[in-house]
Design an enzyme around this catalytic site. Structure first.
Site, PDB file in Angstrom:
ATOM      1  N   HIS A 143       0.747  -1.173   0.494  1.00  9.96           N
ATOM      2  CA  HIS A 143      -0.130  -0.301  -0.272  1.00  9.96           C
ATOM      3  C   HIS A 143       0.882   0.768   0.092  1.00  9.96           C
ATOM      4  CE1 HIS A 143      -2.767   2.604   1.674  1.00  9.96           C
ATOM      5  NE2 HIS A 143      -3.745   1.359   1.377  1.00  9.96           N
TER       6      HIS A 143
ATOM      7  N   ASP B   5       2.635  -4.523   8.550  1.00  9.86           N
ATOM      8  CA  ASP B   5       2.266  -3.984   8.435  1.00  9.86           C
ATOM      9  C   ASP B   5       0.407  -5.060   7.591  1.00  9.86           C
ATOM     10  OD1 ASP B   5      -0.491  -2.720   7.195  1.00  9.86           O
ATOM     11  OD2 ASP B   5       0.681  -1.881   5.173  1.00  9.86           O
TER      12      ASP B   5
ATOM     13  N   GLN C 209      -4.461  -5.866   6.857  1.00  7.73           N
ATOM     14  CA  GLN C 209      -6.071  -6.314   6.309  1.00  7.73           C
ATOM     15  C   GLN C 209      -5.836  -7.205   7.210  1.00  7.73           C
ATOM     16  OE1 GLN C 209      -7.670  -5.177   3.630  1.00  7.73           O
ATOM     17  NE2 GLN C 209      -7.142  -3.722   3.475  1.00  7.73           N
TER      18      GLN C 209
ATOM     19  N   LYS D 120     -10.889  -0.831  10.355  1.00  6.95           N
ATOM     20  CA  LYS D 120     -11.240  -2.673   9.646  1.00  6.95           C
ATOM     21  C   LYS D 120     -11.089  -3.963  10.543  1.00  6.95           C
ATOM     22  CE  LYS D 120      -7.144  -0.830   6.317  1.00  6.95           C
ATOM     23  NZ  LYS D 120      -7.743  -0.211   4.520  1.00  6.95           N
TER      24      LYS D 120
ATOM     25  N   CYS E 222      -5.025   2.309  -3.929  1.00  7.61           N
ATOM     26  CA  CYS E 222      -3.365   2.464  -3.044  1.00  7.61           C
ATOM     27  C   CYS E 222      -2.478   2.091  -3.087  1.00  7.61           C
ATOM     28  CB  CYS E 222      -3.783   3.297  -1.673  1.00  7.61           C
ATOM     29  SG  CYS E 222      -5.274   4.849  -1.436  1.00  7.61           S
TER      30      CYS E 222
HETATM   31  N1  PMP Z   1      -2.026  -1.161   4.484  1.00  2.00           N
HETATM   32  C1  PMP Z   1      -2.817  -1.648   3.594  1.00  2.00           C
HETATM   33  C2  PMP Z   1      -2.197  -2.926   3.049  1.00  2.00           C
HETATM   34  C3  PMP Z   1      -4.076  -1.017   3.632  1.00  2.00           C
HETATM   35  O1  PMP Z   1      -5.286  -1.657   3.351  1.00  2.00           O
HETATM   36  C4  PMP Z   1      -4.788   0.504   4.077  1.00  2.00           C
HETATM   37  C5  PMP Z   1      -5.644   0.838   4.480  1.00  2.00           C
HETATM   38  N2  PMP Z   1      -6.320   0.399   2.840  1.00  2.00           N
HETATM   39  C6  PMP Z   1      -3.478   1.025   4.763  1.00  2.00           C
HETATM   40  C7  PMP Z   1      -2.287   0.175   4.674  1.00  2.00           C
HETATM   41  C8  PMP Z   1      -3.468   1.923   5.465  1.00  2.00           C
HETATM   42  O2  PMP Z   1      -4.453   2.446   6.378  1.00  2.00           O
HETATM   43  P1  PMP Z   1      -5.004   3.724   6.918  1.00  2.00           P
HETATM   44  O3  PMP Z   1      -5.802   4.329   5.710  1.00  2.00           O
HETATM   45  O4  PMP Z   1      -6.167   2.680   8.005  1.00  2.00           O
HETATM   46  O5  PMP Z   1      -4.007   4.125   8.141  1.00  2.00           O
END
Ligand code: PMP
Length: 414
Positions: A131, A208, A211, A234, A372
């Site tokens: 991401h 990270d 997910q 999430k 993203c």
């Molecule tokens: N890393 C991953 C793998 C994600 O899926 C996301 C959210 N789509 C993020 C980071 C960012 O998370 P947040 O927007 O809750 O800060």
């Protein structure tokens, strides 16, 4: 009609669904089919009610006032930190730092660990399926510290190529930052191996977990990782809250990221001394109600059982994969042998943005875009994908509805 061969939910699915009031509604005259759980999850009454009770009866600031409401809030706030520690598998709640979510948690580490440990000529490793939240902060860290960013490549299925990773590792590697589960492809990365290999050259590892935390049983101590991030929104909790597990011996060596009130020991005009972790990294009044709500979400997840959740969601994912594979115009992007929750796909006939608009007409919520993860899209030479992502509250019938709606959309554009 749904196949009879599928695994039944290991809990009373209708009872679970009744816990989530949003799921009851109709969208464009059809029952809502919510399949955007990788973007954000819905909230059960247990979370909604807990936050409502806290805000209406128990709210006070934390850590400061020596009066009834403030003492109660502080106790509940600390209790929530313990719950998160239990979920992630650390016996020390002080290794949990609350942030606004994974993005801020990774920025905290990139900035603070970077300042303490990354020097000119050092190297940082990420993967090709991260991401942007686990890409951009490391680019900035490298720019600022004169370090070099290296990238683990992936094969056509969306799996990290560990032989190539091995070649990237060397004593200059300071940190390896990879996701546990890719939000664009659903790949579950072999993080135990990734961590072990990094530690052999003295590198630290950030996982990270945005997910993974809602979908599987975790144990950061057994994994031996150095940092692990999560996002409350999430995990069936409120938005604006999430955080970081950090190994205490490292946190102690790291300077603050944001400074101000609540994180200091003493301030004079000349000099400030800082609190130990986690307080050092939690400047200012925190999102108190959100933390309390996150604690309730953790209770809810643990009440269901992460192993049961993982089993059922895996079965849903396999079912959905089978249904979509039967549609000749659809190509699944991300076919790793280990996957969780996410089905990403493209079609030559219809653009993902049109797909999600047409699905919406049938009450189905999916995400279309680059998620993203533009470097991932570039790797698979697609501008975007449509992504369906499942939760334990989804039903096989909803995946039937997805497949049927997709067939209709494709026919319209063919
Ligand atoms: N890393 C991953 C793998 C994600 O899926 C996301 C959210 N789509 C993020 C980071 C960012 O998370 P947040 O927007 O809750 O800060």
């Amino acid at each position: 009609m749904t196949d009879t061969a599928v695994q039944a939910a290991p809990f009373d699915l209708e009872k679970i669904r009744a816990d989530f009031p949003v799921l009851k509604q109709m969208v464009h005259g059809k029952p809502l089919v919510y399949l955007d759980n990788a973007a954000t999850t819905q909230k059960p009454w247990a979370v909604i009610d807990r936050v409502h009770k806290f805000d209406s009866e128990e709210y006070g600031t934390v850590r400061r006032g020596a009066y009834f409401l403030s003492e109660g809030s502080t106790r509940m706030y600390d209790e929530a930190r313990k719950k998160v520690a239990g979920l992630l598998g650390t016996p020390d709640p002080n290794e949990i730092i609350f942030t606004s979510g994974t993005t801020q948690a990774i920025n905290l580490v990139a900035h603070s660990f970077g300042k303490a440990f990354v020097k000119e000529g050092d190297e940082i490793i990420i993967s090709n399926i991260e991401h942007h939240a686990n890409t951009v902060p490391w680019q900035v860290c490298c720019e600022e510290r004169g370090a070099k960013l290296k990238v683990i490549p992936v094969n056509d299925r969306g799996e990290l190529i560990l032989e190539e990773y091995e070649k990237l590792l060397n004593p200059r590697t300071k940190i390896v930052a990879v996701n546990h589960v890719s939000n664009a492809l659903g790949t579950v990365n072999p993080i135990r191996q990734i961590i072990e290999m990094a530690h052999k050259v003295g590198a630290r590892v950030l996982i990270d977990g945005a997910q993974s935390t809602p979908h599987m049983q975790l144990d950061v101590k057994a994994l031996d990782c150095d940092f692990y991030t999560f996002s409350g929104h999430k995990m069936y909790g409120p938005s604006g809250i999430g955080g970081l597990y950090g190994r205490m011996e490292l946190l102690k060596e790291m300077p603050p990221y944001v400074t101000g009130g609540d994180m200091i020991q003493q301030v004079t005009i000349e000099k400030t001394t800082y609190n130990p972790p986690p307080s050092r990294f939690e400047a200012g009044t925190p999102p108190i109600s959100q933390v309390i709500g996150l604690g309730a979400a953790v209770d809810y997840l643990q009440g269901l059982g992460l192993d049961k959740i993982a089993d059922y969601e895996h079965s849903l994912l396999e079912y959905g994969t089978r249904k979509l594979s039967e549609i000749p115009e659809i190509r699944i992007i991300g076919t790793a042998r280990e996957k969780a929750s996410i089905l990403s796909f493209v079609s030559d006939v219809i653009h993902p943005h049109d797909v999600v608009t047409l699905l919406d007409q049938d009450g189905i919520a999916c995400r279309g875009g680059h998620h993203c993860a533009q470097p991932t899209m570039q790797r698979y030479q697609v501008p975007a994908t449509t992504r369906a992502s499942v939760s334990f509250y989804n039903k096989y019938e909803e995946l039937d509805a997805l497949a049927e709606s997709l067939r209709k959309a494709i026919k319209l554009f063919s």
